[in-house]
Design a protein around this motif. Structure first.
Motif, PDB file in Angstrom:
ATOM      1  N   ALA A  86       0.832  -1.215   0.000  1.00  0.00           N
ATOM      2  CA  ALA A  86       0.000   0.000   0.000  1.00  0.00           C
ATOM      3  C   ALA A  86       0.860   1.257   0.000  1.00  0.00           C
ATOM      4  CB  ALA A  86      -0.918  -0.008   1.219  1.00  0.00           C
ATOM      5  N   LEU A  87       1.892   1.274   0.823  1.00  0.00           N
ATOM      6  CA  LEU A  87       2.766   2.448   0.920  1.00  0.00           C
ATOM      7  C   LEU A  87       3.573   2.662  -0.356  1.00  0.00           C
ATOM      8  CD1 LEU A  87       3.992   1.920   4.587  1.00  0.00           C
ATOM      9  CD2 LEU A  87       2.794   3.950   3.764  1.00  0.00           C
ATOM     10  N   ALA A  88       3.961   1.575  -0.982  1.00  0.00           N
ATOM     11  CA  ALA A  88       4.794   1.678  -2.185  1.00  0.00           C
ATOM     12  C   ALA A  88       3.992   2.085  -3.415  1.00  0.00           C
ATOM     13  CB  ALA A  88       5.497   0.347  -2.445  1.00  0.00           C
ATOM     14  N   LEU A  89       2.797   1.516  -3.566  1.00  0.00           N
ATOM     15  CA  LEU A  89       2.022   1.707  -4.791  1.00  0.00           C
ATOM     16  C   LEU A  89       0.947   2.776  -4.656  1.00  0.00           C
ATOM     17  CD1 LEU A  89       1.725  -2.045  -5.836  1.00  0.00           C
ATOM     18  CD2 LEU A  89       3.494  -0.391  -6.434  1.00  0.00           C
ATOM     19  N   GLU A 105      -7.894  -3.352   4.420  1.00  0.00           N
ATOM     20  CA  GLU A 105      -8.551  -2.059   4.618  1.00  0.00           C
ATOM     21  C   GLU A 105      -7.694  -1.127   5.457  1.00  0.00           C
ATOM     22  OE1 GLU A 105     -12.703  -0.110   6.393  1.00  0.00           O
ATOM     23  OE2 GLU A 105     -12.626  -2.232   5.817  1.00  0.00           O
ATOM     24  N   GLU A 106      -7.076  -1.668   6.515  1.00  0.00           N
ATOM     25  CA  GLU A 106      -6.226  -0.846   7.380  1.00  0.00           C
ATOM     26  C   GLU A 106      -5.096  -0.201   6.573  1.00  0.00           C
ATOM     27  OE1 GLU A 106      -6.360  -0.115  10.697  1.00  0.00           O
ATOM     28  OE2 GLU A 106      -8.310  -1.102  10.830  1.00  0.00           O
ATOM     29  N   SER A 107      -4.481  -0.979   5.696  1.00  0.00           N
ATOM     30  CA  SER A 107      -3.349  -0.459   4.913  1.00  0.00           C
ATOM     31  C   SER A 107      -3.787   0.634   3.950  1.00  0.00           C
ATOM     32  CB  SER A 107      -2.662  -1.594   4.149  1.00  0.00           C
ATOM     33  OG  SER A 107      -3.492  -2.101   3.118  1.00  0.00           O
ATOM     34  N   ILE A 108      -4.966   0.474   3.342  1.00  0.00           N
ATOM     35  CA  ILE A 108      -5.472   1.480   2.396  1.00  0.00           C
ATOM     36  C   ILE A 108      -5.929   2.727   3.142  1.00  0.00           C
ATOM     37  CG2 ILE A 108      -7.167   1.962   0.601  1.00  0.00           C
ATOM     38  CD1 ILE A 108      -4.930  -0.025  -0.176  1.00  0.00           C
ATOM     39  N   ARG A 109      -6.560   2.555   4.292  1.00  0.00           N
ATOM     40  CA  ARG A 109      -6.940   3.707   5.118  1.00  0.00           C
ATOM     41  C   ARG A 109      -5.705   4.501   5.541  1.00  0.00           C
ATOM     42  NH1 ARG A 109     -12.122   4.312   3.915  1.00  0.00           N
ATOM     43  NH2 ARG A 109     -13.458   2.589   4.600  1.00  0.00           N
ATOM     44  N   TYR A 110      -4.624   3.791   5.800  1.00  0.00           N
ATOM     45  CA  TYR A 110      -3.387   4.435   6.253  1.00  0.00           C
ATOM     46  C   TYR A 110      -2.850   5.427   5.224  1.00  0.00           C
ATOM     47  CZ  TYR A 110       1.238   4.846   8.388  1.00  0.00           C
ATOM     48  OH  TYR A 110       2.381   5.326   8.983  1.00  0.00           O
ATOM     49  N   ILE A 111      -3.062   5.136   3.941  1.00  0.00           N
ATOM     50  CA  ILE A 111      -2.576   6.039   2.890  1.00  0.00           C
ATOM     51  C   ILE A 111      -3.702   6.938   2.358  1.00  0.00           C
ATOM     52  CG2 ILE A 111      -0.704   4.483   2.192  1.00  0.00           C
ATOM     53  CD1 ILE A 111      -2.552   3.754  -0.254  1.00  0.00           C
ATOM     54  N   ASP A 112      -4.830   6.949   3.076  1.00  0.00           N
ATOM     55  CA  ASP A 112      -5.990   7.777   2.693  1.00  0.00           C
ATOM     56  C   ASP A 112      -6.571   7.395   1.340  1.00  0.00           C
ATOM     57  OD1 ASP A 112      -5.912   9.328   5.053  1.00  0.00           O
ATOM     58  OD2 ASP A 112      -4.316  10.567   4.198  1.00  0.00           O
ATOM     59  N   ASP A 139     -11.629   2.772 -13.019  1.00  0.00           N
ATOM     60  CA  ASP A 139     -11.279   3.778 -12.009  1.00  0.00           C
ATOM     61  C   ASP A 139     -10.557   3.164 -10.813  1.00  0.00           C
ATOM     62  OD1 ASP A 139     -13.611   2.409 -11.291  1.00  0.00           O
ATOM     63  OD2 ASP A 139     -14.284   4.050  -9.990  1.00  0.00           O
ATOM     64  N   LEU A 140     -10.409   1.832 -10.802  1.00  0.00           N
ATOM     65  CA  LEU A 140      -9.675   1.154  -9.728  1.00  0.00           C
ATOM     66  C   LEU A 140      -8.177   1.150 -10.016  1.00  0.00           C
ATOM     67  CD1 LEU A 140     -11.795  -2.080  -9.088  1.00  0.00           C
ATOM     68  CD2 LEU A 140     -11.673  -0.057  -7.621  1.00  0.00           C
ATOM     69  N   ASN A 141      -7.395   1.060  -8.931  1.00  0.00           N
ATOM     70  CA  ASN A 141      -5.937   0.899  -9.049  1.00  0.00           C
ATOM     71  C   ASN A 141      -5.464  -0.439  -8.507  1.00  0.00           C
ATOM     72  OD1 ASN A 141      -6.316   4.090  -7.979  1.00  0.00           O
ATOM     73  ND2 ASN A 141      -5.274   3.789  -9.934  1.00  0.00           N
ATOM     74  N   MET A 142      -6.244  -0.982  -7.544  1.00  0.00           N
ATOM     75  CA  MET A 142      -5.811  -2.202  -6.872  1.00  0.00           C
ATOM     76  C   MET A 142      -7.012  -2.990  -6.385  1.00  0.00           C
ATOM     77  SD  MET A 142      -3.060  -2.562  -3.702  1.00  0.00           S
ATOM     78  CE  MET A 142      -1.712  -1.972  -4.757  1.00  0.00           C
ATOM     79  N   GLU A 228       8.944  -5.957 -12.459  1.00  0.00           N
ATOM     80  CA  GLU A 228      10.151  -5.359 -11.889  1.00  0.00           C
ATOM     81  C   GLU A 228       9.880  -3.991 -11.255  1.00  0.00           C
ATOM     82  OE1 GLU A 228      14.757  -4.253 -13.235  1.00  0.00           O
ATOM     83  OE2 GLU A 228      13.421  -5.364 -14.598  1.00  0.00           O
ATOM     84  N   LEU A 229       9.020  -3.212 -11.859  1.00  0.00           N
ATOM     85  CA  LEU A 229       8.706  -1.888 -11.329  1.00  0.00           C
ATOM     86  C   LEU A 229       8.018  -1.995  -9.965  1.00  0.00           C
ATOM     87  CD1 LEU A 229       8.640   1.179 -11.696  1.00  0.00           C
ATOM     88  CD2 LEU A 229       6.461   0.913 -12.927  1.00  0.00           C
ATOM     89  N   ILE A 230       7.055  -2.916  -9.855  1.00  0.00           N
ATOM     90  CA  ILE A 230       6.375  -3.137  -8.568  1.00  0.00           C
ATOM     91  C   ILE A 230       7.362  -3.625  -7.518  1.00  0.00           C
ATOM     92  CG2 ILE A 230       4.699  -4.608  -7.377  1.00  0.00           C
ATOM     93  CD1 ILE A 230       2.953  -4.495  -9.863  1.00  0.00           C
ATOM     94  N   LEU A 231       8.204  -4.566  -7.887  1.00  0.00           N
ATOM     95  CA  LEU A 231       9.191  -5.111  -6.959  1.00  0.00           C
ATOM     96  C   LEU A 231      10.134  -4.029  -6.448  1.00  0.00           C
ATOM     97  CD1 LEU A 231       9.958  -8.397  -8.896  1.00  0.00           C
ATOM     98  CD2 LEU A 231       9.000  -8.300  -6.592  1.00  0.00           C
ATOM     99  N   ASP A 232      10.596  -3.183  -7.338  1.00  0.00           N
ATOM    100  CA  ASP A 232      11.508  -2.101  -6.946  1.00  0.00           C
ATOM    101  C   ASP A 232      10.833  -1.140  -5.969  1.00  0.00           C
ATOM    102  OD1 ASP A 232      13.538  -3.106  -8.488  1.00  0.00           O
ATOM    103  OD2 ASP A 232      13.236  -1.724 -10.167  1.00  0.00           O
ATOM    104  N   LYS A 233       9.584  -0.810  -6.226  1.00  0.00           N
ATOM    105  CA  LYS A 233       8.860   0.126  -5.352  1.00  0.00           C
ATOM    106  C   LYS A 233       8.626  -0.468  -3.968  1.00  0.00           C
ATOM    107  CE  LYS A 233       6.440   2.901  -8.830  1.00  0.00           C
ATOM    108  NZ  LYS A 233       5.113   3.325  -9.356  1.00  0.00           N
ATOM    109  N   VAL A 234       8.218  -1.736  -3.918  1.00  0.00           N
ATOM    110  CA  VAL A 234       7.955  -2.380  -2.624  1.00  0.00           C
ATOM    111  C   VAL A 234       9.259  -2.588  -1.860  1.00  0.00           C
ATOM    112  CG1 VAL A 234       7.019  -4.425  -1.466  1.00  0.00           C
ATOM    113  CG2 VAL A 234       5.849  -3.472  -3.472  1.00  0.00           C
TER     114      VAL A 234
END
Length: 351
Positions: A86-89, A105-112, A139-142, A228-234
């Motif tokens: 959640a924090l990375a993406l 839900e907790e992780s998504i709430r954490y990033i608003d 309109d979704l991302n995840m 690879e892009l997702i892996l690098d971000k996480v």
């Protein structure tokens, strides 16, 4: 102080001497022998910092999962990785099943982030229906999906899961599939989609050593992804030593426990069927769990409180979204504990 929302709280002060914990879904066979030996035999290594890249562990997981070590990120349990994702993406809008594991839900709430829900229905036995595809929009991302789902224990076949992956791919949605309980399924190959990780670049698989290897207190989980892009971000999120040397050595040892896992599946199947049959005889509405826990409904909304008086902890599901009072979850434990639970329910005498 933070309010606890999960099972397994055996540390709270209670006026009872013995606790039988059915609230946490841990393998009743306990730590494999080789894991215990790994803890002791590596004592001299604990004075050094852990390997921040988890090289030995990732190689062992890669062999176990038939993928590349570069596709794996390890963490302090699956929950740690959920928050890292959640924090990375930073998804602006995420689709969640309701009810399901609260940390999504907790992780998504954490990033608003904004959350959209697909509500499971009791009159559909809390099954995910084909109409879920209509909820996967541009309109979704995840999207997070737990397979088998927690707290229901109901799995989705891989064929249907691949339809969800493809729809997410079409709409440019990252799909996170939590397979932390999939090892308990008798025919897990019919449900797991980890073998498709190289084919779908929008797919992340979550797994953990917590449940199947009874390593909840050791804390070890991992994600698999071929993007690879997702892996690098996480990988860029969090402190460098999130996996201790103890956890890493235990993980390597656990992955060799083929017979232990086979025995665990057999043990869970027998004891789950016993509990389901006995709960039905007592008049509870029991849902079709295939995991190492059972989801059921009772008329007595305070069933968990009454059982605690007998030293038994079960998981009230009243805090899950889309559930209310009267829904409960119990772990499948060993024969002696399971019989004790049923005896306690008979003593209480209400459903």
């Amino acid at each position: 102080m933070k309010k606890l929302v999960h099972g397994g709280d055996i540390y709270s002060e209670r006026n009872i001497k013995t606790i039988v914990d059915f609230s946490a879904n841990i393998n009743p066979l306990g730590l494999p022998k080789s894991v215990k030996e790994a803890i002791v035999s590596n004592l001299d290594n604990y004075m050094n910092y852990p390997d921040p890249l988890c090289r030995e562990l990732r190689q062992a997981i890669a062999k176990h999962e038939s993928t590349l070590a570069d596709n794996i990120i390890c963490g302090n349990g699956a929950a740690d990785i959920i928050f890292k994702i959640a924090l990375a993406l930073k998804p602006k809008k995420t689709l969640l099943i309701a009810p399901t594991f609260s940390e999504y839900e907790e992780s998504i709430r954490y990033i608003d982030g904004e959350i959209k829900y697909y509500d499971l229905k009791e009159n559909k036995e809390f099954n995910i229906e084909k109409d879920i595809l209509d909820y996967i929009t541009a309109d979704l991302n995840m999207m997070f999906i737990c397979n088998p789902n927690n707290p229901t224990g109901i799995p989705v076949k891989s064929k249907e899961m691949i339809e969800i992956v493809k729809r997410c791919e079409e709409k440019d949605v990252i799909l996170v599939v939590d397979e932390c309980f999939i090892d308990f399924l008798k025919d897990e190959e019919a449900y797991s989609i980890s073998k498709f990780i190289d084919k779908y670049k929008n797919l992340i698989i979550l797994k953990a050593f917590t449940k199947i290897y009874a390593m909840a207190g050791i804390r070890l989980g991992y994600m698999i992804c071929s993007n690879e892009l997702i892996l690098d971000k996480v990988n860029a999120i969090g402190q460098p030593w999130s996996v201790s040397t103890v956890a890493s050595k235990c993980g390597v040892a656990a992955l060799n426990e083929v017979e232990y896992v086979k025995k665990s599946k057999e043990n869970i199947e027998v004891n789950r069927e016993y509990l389901i049959d006995e709960l039905k005889k007592l008049g509870f509405k029991v849902f079709d769990s295939k995991a190492n826990f059972i989801f059921f409904k009772a008329n007595d909304k305070e069933l968990n409180v009454k059982l605690e008086e007998h030293g038994v902890l079960i998981r009230s599901c009243r805090n899950y979204k889309n559930l209310g009072d009267g829904f409960f979850r119990i772990a499948v434990k060993g024969e002696k504990d399971n019989i004790y639970l049923i005896d306690c329910l008979k003593k209480i005498g209400v459903v």
